[in-house]
Design an enzyme around this catalytic site. Sequence first.
Site, PDB file in Angstrom:
ATOM      1  N   GLY A  44      32.356  34.776  46.354  1.00 36.79           N
ATOM      2  CA  GLY A  44      31.559  34.797  45.727  1.00 36.79           C
ATOM      3  C   GLY A  44      32.099  33.933  44.587  1.00 36.79           C
ATOM      4  O   GLY A  44      33.021  33.697  44.543  1.00 36.79           O
ATOM      5  N   ASP A 161      31.017  42.987  30.832  1.00 37.71           N
ATOM      6  CA  ASP A 161      30.794  41.503  31.015  1.00 37.71           C
ATOM      7  C   ASP A 161      30.214  43.049  32.643  1.00 37.71           C
ATOM      8  O   ASP A 161      30.474  42.424  34.077  1.00 37.71           O
ATOM      9  CB  ASP A 161      31.793  40.503  32.150  1.00 37.71           C
ATOM     10  CG  ASP A 161      31.002  39.480  32.887  1.00 37.71           C
ATOM     11  OD1 ASP A 161      29.741  39.422  32.083  1.00 37.71           O
ATOM     12  OD2 ASP A 161      31.099  38.550  33.026  1.00 37.71           O
TER      13      ASP A 161
HETATM   14  P1  ADP Z   1      33.959  35.724  38.499  1.00 38.67           P
HETATM   15  O1  ADP Z   1      34.998  36.442  36.698  1.00 38.67           O
HETATM   16  O2  ADP Z   1      34.161  34.399  38.340  1.00 38.67           O
HETATM   17  O3  ADP Z   1      32.232  36.724  37.795  1.00 38.67           O
HETATM   18  P2  ADP Z   1      34.107  37.871  39.436  1.00 38.67           P
HETATM   19  O4  ADP Z   1      34.851  39.224  40.166  1.00 38.67           O
HETATM   20  O5  ADP Z   1      33.032  39.011  39.412  1.00 38.67           O
HETATM   21  O6  ADP Z   1      34.775  36.709  39.526  1.00 38.67           O
HETATM   22  O7  ADP Z   1      33.932  37.687  41.800  1.00 38.67           O
HETATM   23  C1  ADP Z   1      32.566  37.175  41.779  1.00 38.67           C
HETATM   24  C2  ADP Z   1      32.178  37.920  42.864  1.00 38.67           C
HETATM   25  O8  ADP Z   1      32.421  37.617  44.174  1.00 38.67           O
HETATM   26  C3  ADP Z   1      31.702  39.514  43.077  1.00 38.67           C
HETATM   27  O9  ADP Z   1      30.078  38.801  42.602  1.00 38.67           O
HETATM   28  C4  ADP Z   1      31.208  39.288  44.510  1.00 38.67           C
HETATM   29  O10 ADP Z   1      29.909  39.586  45.294  1.00 38.67           O
HETATM   30  C5  ADP Z   1      32.115  38.747  45.065  1.00 38.67           C
HETATM   31  N1  ADP Z   1      33.235  39.342  44.847  1.00 38.67           N
HETATM   32  C6  ADP Z   1      34.913  39.662  44.141  1.00 38.67           C
HETATM   33  N2  ADP Z   1      35.354  41.258  44.587  1.00 38.67           N
HETATM   34  C7  ADP Z   1      35.561  41.607  45.494  1.00 38.67           C
HETATM   35  C8  ADP Z   1      36.092  42.383  46.603  1.00 38.67           C
HETATM   36  N3  ADP Z   1      37.392  43.022  45.791  1.00 38.67           N
HETATM   37  N4  ADP Z   1      35.643  42.430  47.743  1.00 38.67           N
HETATM   38  C9  ADP Z   1      34.321  41.984  47.720  1.00 38.67           C
HETATM   39  N5  ADP Z   1      33.552  40.840  47.403  1.00 38.67           N
HETATM   40  C10 ADP Z   1      34.353  40.494  45.583  1.00 38.67           C
HETATM   41 MG    MG Z   2      31.707  38.050  37.822  1.00 40.74          MG
END
Ligand code: ADP
Ligand code: MG
Length: 312
Positions: A44, A161
Amino acid sequence: RAIVRDLTGVAEQNPALPPGRVPIQEVDPTVFETRFLRKIKDLGEGHFGKVELCQYDPRGDGRGQLVAVKSLKPESRGQLWREIDTMRELYHHNIVKYRGVCSEEGGRTIRLIMEYLPAGSLKDYLPWRKHQTDLKRLLHYALQICQGMDYLGSQRFIHRDLAARNVLVENESTVKIGDFGLTKSMKEDKSYYTVKEETDSPVFWYAPECLVDCKFYPASDVWSFGVTLYELLTYCETSSSPTTVFLEMLHPTQGQMNITRLVEVLMAGRRLPCPPHCPDAVYSLMRRCWESSPENRIQFKDLITELELLLD
Ligand code: ADP
Ligand code: MG
């Protein structure tokens, strides 16, 4: 004699250890080496970075652990070390677990390694599970989010957030808060507000004090939780998402969303509507999260009590 007996116990529980030797941690398990980290796929992408599924395979036998690896977009990269320090301190059943870091180019870039949650975020998960997910289950998710947030608050952190896209699903009965500590200081967040076209522009999760004064309180997280609860009750469907509904309320001009308009609408007391089939008791909890002034808002501790009552 007691010590000798203890060591014997250690050797018995760890038959691989040569007898008489105490295990020594020679390798820091939180340091991941780039050369053993193999990308499997993208998981993601959000406002600040992207997350990939990787296998960490130092033995090279294809059986290494799966981990989620987050790197930040170049413009946000400077923040990551501080955020990693934050994440390291957090340990709770409803918070995504930190596993370590992987540094590259002699430490000039850094990646965050965390546990991998195969089902992804609530946003990825819920729209497809509508029929398997009853109200009770949704409220259980809500309760777990509050428990994680209450813990976060007890550690003096403000998430900033909280949204369904940042809540990850471990299995059908457990969710965990992720992507916290990644928010930037409010000064830098100026550009964050102007990202208006994005479908998940976080402004619609923000309380008035965040929009007006750029001030975040623990109670601002409660507001965002209210919006997240709304997302849960709408099964994260895009057609009724906070962004879609607020944009309809605002009638944006020239394709530009106007924060001032949003503030006006909120100050006039308008709020997201009660989702279809959402019981009054649940909607009234949302409304208590959306009190205009932070001091009048319900707190996570009371949300926990109220949700437990509803689940009884
Ligand atoms: P950002 O700070 O760019 O928003 P996130 O940490 O929210 O990044 O991650 C973006 C997306 O990646 C999440 O919405 C989710 O769909 C996927 N994702 C993030 N962390 C995990 C994880 N530990 N396991 C599976 N999917 C994840
Ligand atoms: Mg995020």
